[in-house]
Write a protein that holds these residues in place. Structure first.
Motif, short mmCIF file in Angstrom:
data_model
loop_
_atom_site.label_atom_id
_atom_site.label_comp_id
_atom_site.label_asym_id
_atom_site.label_seq_id
_atom_site.Cartn_x
_atom_site.Cartn_y
_atom_site.Cartn_z
N ARG A 14 -16.40 -27.61 -30.90
CA ARG A 14 -15.24 -27.95 -30.95
C ARG A 14 -14.77 -27.99 -32.33
NH1 ARG A 14 -15.14 -33.00 -27.98
NH2 ARG A 14 -16.46 -32.31 -26.34
N ALA A 15 -15.64 -28.53 -33.25
CA ALA A 15 -15.65 -28.70 -34.96
C ALA A 15 -15.31 -27.32 -35.27
CB ALA A 15 -16.45 -29.30 -35.38
N ILE A 16 -16.22 -26.34 -34.92
CA ILE A 16 -16.18 -24.91 -35.26
C ILE A 16 -14.88 -24.21 -34.89
CG2 ILE A 16 -17.11 -22.61 -35.19
CD1 ILE A 16 -19.85 -24.12 -34.77
N GLN A 17 -14.58 -24.63 -33.66
CA GLN A 17 -13.17 -23.89 -33.09
C GLN A 17 -11.97 -24.42 -34.13
OE1 GLN A 17 -13.02 -24.97 -29.09
NE2 GLN A 17 -14.21 -23.04 -28.38
N ALA A 18 -11.99 -25.91 -34.38
CA ALA A 18 -11.06 -26.48 -34.96
C ALA A 18 -10.93 -25.73 -36.28
CB ALA A 18 -10.92 -27.99 -35.21
N LYS A 19 -12.16 -25.86 -37.16
CA LYS A 19 -11.92 -25.31 -38.59
C LYS A 19 -11.48 -23.71 -38.26
CE LYS A 19 -15.06 -24.76 -42.62
NZ LYS A 19 -16.20 -25.04 -43.02
N SER A 20 -12.01 -22.89 -37.50
CA SER A 20 -11.46 -21.57 -37.48
C SER A 20 -9.93 -21.50 -37.00
CB SER A 20 -12.15 -20.97 -36.00
OG SER A 20 -11.80 -19.68 -35.85
N ARG A 21 -9.59 -22.43 -36.20
CA ARG A 21 -7.85 -22.49 -36.02
C ARG A 21 -7.25 -22.81 -37.36
NH1 ARG A 21 -9.02 -26.05 -31.69
NH2 ARG A 21 -9.76 -24.60 -29.75
N TRP A 22 -7.73 -23.49 -38.11
CA TRP A 22 -6.81 -23.89 -39.33
C TRP A 22 -7.01 -22.83 -40.31
CZ3 TRP A 22 -3.12 -26.69 -39.70
CH2 TRP A 22 -2.94 -27.94 -38.83
N LYS A 23 -8.13 -22.07 -40.41
CA LYS A 23 -8.27 -20.95 -41.29
C LYS A 23 -7.24 -19.80 -40.82
CE LYS A 23 -13.16 -21.41 -42.76
NZ LYS A 23 -14.43 -20.90 -42.74
N LYS A 24 -7.26 -19.55 -39.51
CA LYS A 24 -6.13 -18.55 -39.07
C LYS A 24 -4.85 -18.97 -39.37
CE LYS A 24 -9.17 -17.15 -35.25
NZ LYS A 24 -9.39 -17.20 -33.69
N ARG A 25 -4.50 -20.46 -39.25
CA ARG A 25 -3.28 -20.74 -39.37
C ARG A 25 -3.02 -20.33 -40.87
NH1 ARG A 25 -4.06 -24.66 -35.38
NH2 ARG A 25 -2.44 -24.34 -33.61
N VAL A 26 -3.69 -20.60 -41.91
CA VAL A 26 -3.52 -20.24 -43.17
C VAL A 26 -3.39 -18.95 -43.54
CG1 VAL A 26 -4.70 -20.52 -45.56
CG2 VAL A 26 -4.83 -22.60 -44.13
N VAL A 27 -3.92 -18.00 -42.69
CA VAL A 27 -3.80 -16.53 -42.99
C VAL A 27 -2.32 -16.27 -42.48
CG1 VAL A 27 -4.69 -14.31 -42.16
CG2 VAL A 27 -6.10 -16.09 -42.86
N TYR A 28 -2.04 -16.85 -41.48
CA TYR A 28 -0.58 -16.40 -40.64
C TYR A 28 0.45 -16.98 -41.42
CZ TYR A 28 -2.68 -14.29 -36.72
OH TYR A 28 -3.57 -13.57 -35.76
N LEU A 29 0.09 -18.26 -42.28
CA LEU A 29 1.40 -18.99 -43.12
C LEU A 29 1.30 -17.78 -44.35
CD1 LEU A 29 2.94 -21.08 -44.02
CD2 LEU A 29 0.74 -22.21 -45.02
N ALA A 30 0.19 -17.44 -44.75
CA ALA A 30 0.27 -16.58 -45.83
C ALA A 30 1.26 -15.26 -45.63
CB ALA A 30 -1.13 -16.15 -46.47
N ALA A 31 1.08 -14.79 -44.28
CA ALA A 31 1.46 -13.50 -43.94
C ALA A 31 3.28 -13.87 -43.72
CB ALA A 31 1.23 -13.15 -42.44
N VAL A 32 3.66 -14.87 -43.29
CA VAL A 32 4.71 -15.42 -43.34
C VAL A 32 5.52 -15.52 -44.75
CG1 VAL A 32 6.38 -17.72 -42.82
CG2 VAL A 32 4.62 -16.95 -40.94
N LEU A 33 4.90 -16.14 -45.73
CA LEU A 33 5.58 -16.34 -46.86
C LEU A 33 5.36 -15.04 -47.50
CD1 LEU A 33 3.28 -19.32 -48.03
CD2 LEU A 33 5.86 -19.43 -47.37
N ALA A 34 4.59 -14.13 -47.19
CA ALA A 34 4.42 -12.80 -48.08
C ALA A 34 5.82 -11.99 -47.27
CB ALA A 34 3.39 -12.10 -47.60
N ALA A 35 6.01 -12.33 -45.92
CA ALA A 35 7.20 -11.44 -45.32
C ALA A 35 8.49 -12.02 -45.79
CB ALA A 35 7.17 -11.55 -43.75
N ILE A 36 8.54 -13.51 -46.13
CA ILE A 36 9.88 -14.03 -46.83
C ILE A 36 10.06 -13.46 -48.26
CG2 ILE A 36 10.71 -16.18 -47.68
CD1 ILE A 36 9.37 -17.52 -45.24
N LEU A 37 9.03 -13.55 -48.98
CA LEU A 37 9.27 -12.99 -50.47
C LEU A 37 9.62 -11.58 -50.33
CD1 LEU A 37 6.00 -14.85 -52.27
CD2 LEU A 37 8.64 -15.16 -52.29
N LEU A 38 8.90 -10.66 -49.54
CA LEU A 38 9.30 -9.23 -49.53
C LEU A 38 10.61 -8.90 -49.03
CD1 LEU A 38 6.01 -7.78 -48.28
CD2 LEU A 38 6.91 -7.16 -50.43
N GLY A 39 11.07 -9.77 -47.95
CA GLY A 39 12.35 -9.91 -47.44
C GLY A 39 13.36 -10.19 -48.41
N LEU A 40 13.06 -11.17 -49.06
CA LEU A 40 14.06 -11.77 -50.04
C LEU A 40 14.22 -10.60 -51.46
CD1 LEU A 40 13.45 -15.63 -50.16
CD2 LEU A 40 15.48 -14.26 -49.15
#
Length: 166
Positions: A14-40
């Motif tokens: 469960r600890a490995i899964q939780a850490k993996s989820r947070w890493k993935k969320r950070v990657v998707y957050l970076a993609a969101v921010l990149a899309a915002i910056l490119l869109g603006l």
């Protein structure tokens, strides 16, 4: 003794899964921010960009941002949930632009309201959203394959096939 080892193993898993989820969320957050910056950027520098890019990329990038935002929130869900959820959300926002009451037009007149809710209905925007979401979904599929997460569009158990848990 065996039950103690199983309990410890489950906690570690469960600890490995939780850490993996947070890493993935950070990657998707970076993609969101990149899309915002490119869109603006596509709006701010529209006069310096080719007409096709200036006309179409902003809306496609907005849809990309929605897709990656949903993936960030629903990290363990199948990819098709984000695909259809983002299409539904983007289409709902576009169709809501047919409603032109004074109170919502006042919100749309603000910078943030205009960026989120848009100004007026355009059929071309539906195509732009669809293309942006399809590209985002394809990038997501490709990145997951590179990371060793073998998922199908209908696979709910993407974490089970992850190399992190083997």
């Amino acid at each position: 003794m065996r039950s103690v080892r199983n309990s410890v193993g489950r906690r570690v898993n469960r600890a490995i899964q939780a850490k993996s989820r947070w890493k993935k969320r950070v990657v998707y957050l970076a993609a969101v921010l990149a899309a915002i910056l490119l869109g603006l950027g596509s709006r701010v520098f529209s006069s310096r960009l080719p007409e096709f890019v200036a006309s179409h990329f902003g809306d496609a990038l907005w849809a990309c941002m929605i897709y990656f935002g949903l993936r960030m929130l629903w990290i363990d869900r199948q990819l098709s949930v984000a695909l259809w959820g983002s299409l539904l959300f983007c289409f709902a926002i576009e169709f809501s632009q047919m409603y032109q009451a004074p109170w919502i037009n006042h919100i749309r007149a603000t910078t943030l309201g205009g960026l989120v809710l848009g100004k007026g209905f355009l059929t071309a925007d539906l195509i732009r959203y669809t293309v942006g979401i399809a590209i985002s979904w394809g990038l997501d599929q490709g990145c997951q394959k590179l990371m060793g997460i073998h998922t199908r569009i209908d696979d709910d158990n993407s974490l089970k096939s992850s190399k992190l848990l083997k």
